[in-house]
Each structure stands twice: as structure tokens, then as C-alpha cells.
Scaffold this motif. Structure first.
Motif, PDB file in Angstrom:
ATOM      1  N   ARG A 153       0.720  -1.209  -0.069  1.00 27.43           N
ATOM      2  CA  ARG A 153       0.193  -0.159   0.026  1.00 27.43           C
ATOM      3  C   ARG A 153       1.024   1.327   0.017  1.00 27.43           C
ATOM      4  O   ARG A 153       0.369   2.370  -0.400  1.00 27.43           O
ATOM      5  N   LYS A 212      -1.154   0.365  -4.804  1.00 24.16           N
ATOM      6  CA  LYS A 212      -2.152   0.870  -3.727  1.00 24.16           C
ATOM      7  C   LYS A 212      -3.562   0.091  -4.040  1.00 24.16           C
ATOM      8  O   LYS A 212      -4.220  -0.211  -3.276  1.00 24.16           O
ATOM      9  N   TYR A 226      -7.942  -5.308   8.127  1.00 20.07           N
ATOM     10  CA  TYR A 226      -8.778  -4.399   7.061  1.00 20.07           C
ATOM     11  C   TYR A 226      -8.184  -3.050   7.316  1.00 20.07           C
ATOM     12  O   TYR A 226      -8.117  -2.170   6.397  1.00 20.07           O
ATOM     13  N   GLY A 232      -5.510  -2.486   5.091  1.00 17.78           N
ATOM     14  CA  GLY A 232      -5.726  -2.226   3.532  1.00 17.78           C
ATOM     15  C   GLY A 232      -6.120  -3.529   3.017  1.00 17.78           C
ATOM     16  O   GLY A 232      -6.039  -3.270   1.821  1.00 17.78           O
ATOM     17  N   ASP A 255      -8.373  -6.473   1.330  1.00 24.79           N
ATOM     18  CA  ASP A 255      -9.866  -6.547   0.712  1.00 24.79           C
ATOM     19  C   ASP A 255     -10.651  -7.552   1.243  1.00 24.79           C
ATOM     20  O   ASP A 255     -11.858  -7.592   1.016  1.00 24.79           O
TER      21      ASP A 255
END
Length: 235
Positions: free
Chosen positions: A74, A80, A100, A103, A105
């Protein structure tokens, strides 16, 4: 699985050889192309060679764990927006929240059903394609949004010498056609203009632009233009 089966590539990072081989075999049987890495360092090296469509990484790994690996992803503009699924034996709520917040999914606790993993992979890839399609220039775009994009791109092109002076060379696995489209996007042309320039359909250009979004980790034309200028990908 439509497009996901035919062309999606997954990077699987896990330090457990048995699990890594089993997950790889199941994903490949489901139609995906899978590259593997035994740790985060190997995973990072693989990412420099080619950008996958999705990353699946274990959390509990030596030296660099999954959270740190995710933070590294990230922190890089190229990755990103890259979809990431965390696999872990730690299924507590606090662990999922940490994932989470870092970052990810999606977050899957071991042991898991392989069929569930495939469905979650499909869902993430589908959402990614829908997001790319939503931001791509269509045959009937919103005029206000187009005007905003054009203004931002023109402003960047005025800064072109400065951006290119600071350019960091970057090698991407682009086809000749993708390179041609990228150069024209970086000149500020919209999809209809590029289609006329390359004597093809707007729909084809939309597909090329979507691929460029995916390969560069960008989500809009303005991001794509800036990325190409800052990394020396456009003249």
C-alpha cells in the motif's frame, strides 16, 4: 468465471509448502494462473517482475509478516489498488480488524473451504473490473467530469518537463498497442480521439485503458497520466 479464469493471475505468498502447493493446485484447477512465493521478500521480488491481478498472502510468516507485506504494497503507488486477501490461522475479530485497517480487501481464517476462497477471489476480481469500467471514459461520459479530467491533464502537461526530470524509470509489461494508447492518453487525448488516431473502436480503447489502469495501479486518467510522466513511460 469468465475473464477471471481466462486471464487473471494470482500471486500466492505462504511459508507453509503443503498449504501453498494445495491452494495453488486448487486455484489452477479453477482456471487461474498462479505464481507462488515462500515469504514476503520473494513475493516482493515477484511483484517487481510482473504485476498480478490479485495477491493472496499468509499473515503469520517469519521476518516480514503479512501485515508488514501489505503495508509495503500500500506504500507503493503501483500496488495501492491491487486486491489483497489475507490468510491466517488467527480468526479473532481484532485480527480481522487489524487486517482491514492495514488495507486488505478480504480476510479468510484457516482452515477454510477452497470453494469459498475461489468465490471470494472471483468477487474481488469482478469488483475490480467494475471499478475500472466505472472510471474509464465511455462512449457517453458525463461532460462535467470530462471537463474536469481534461483540465487536470492539461495542468499536468504544463508541468511535464519538471515531472520528467524527476522521472523514475520503470519497466512494465506493456504490449506495443498498450504503449501506443498510453502515449496518447499522456498527450491528453480522450478515448474517442485515440480511437480515431489508431483507427479502431472506442470499445477497444476502453479495454486498453482498463488494462493500463490495472497494470499501473491507477484508477483514473489523471492518475495514469501523472504515473506515466513520473516514471518516464511517456514522451
Amino acid at each position: 468465471m469468465e475473464q477471471a479464469v481466462s486471464d487473471a493471475e494470482i500471486l500466492l505468498v505462504d511459508d507453509e509448502p503443503g498449504l501453498r502447493e494445495a491452494v495453488q493446485a486448487y486455484l489452477e484447477d479453477s482456471g487461474f494462473r498462479v505464481r507462488t512465493a515462500a515469504n514476503a521478500q520473494e513475493g516482493w521480488e515477484q511483484l517487481q517482475q510482473a504485476r498480478p491481478d490479485l495477491v493472496i498472502t499468509d499473515v503469520m510468516m517469519p521476518r516480514v509478516d503479512g501485515y508488514q507485506f501489505l503495508a509495503q504494497l500500500r506504500g507503493d503507488d503501483r500496488f495501492k489498488a491491487l486486491p489483497v486477501i489475507l490468510l491466517t490461522a488467527r480468526g479473532m475479530t481484532g485480527d480481522r480488524i487489524q487486517g482491514y485497517e492495514a488495507g486488505c480487501d478480504d480476510y479468510i481464517a484457516k482452515p477454510f473451504d477452497p470453494d469459498e476462497l475461489v468465490v471470494r477471489v472471483e468477487n474481488l476480481l469482478r469488483r475490480r473490473r467494475e471499478t475500472i469500467a466505472a472510471v474509464a471514459d465511455t462512449g457517453n461520459p458525463d461532460l462535467a467530469e470530462v471537463a474536469r479530467q481534461v483540465a487536470e491533464i492539461r495542468a499536468m502537461l504544463q508541468q511535464k518537463p519538471q515531472l520528467q526530470t524527476q522521472a523514475t524509470p520503470l519497466a512494465l509489461d506493456l504490449t506495443p498497442r498498450e504503449e501506443s494508447v498510453l502515449k496518447l492518453v499522456a498527450q491528453g487525448l480522450m478515448n474517442k480521439e485515440i480511437a480515431r488516431e489508431l483507427d479502431t473502436s472506442v470499445r477497444n480503447i476502453e479495454k486498453y485503458v482498463s488494462r493500463l489502469f490495472s497494470k499501473t495501479g491507477t484508477n483514473s486518467r489523471t492518475e495514469l497520466v501523472r504515473f506515466s510522466l513520473e516514471h518516464g513511460l511517456a514522451d
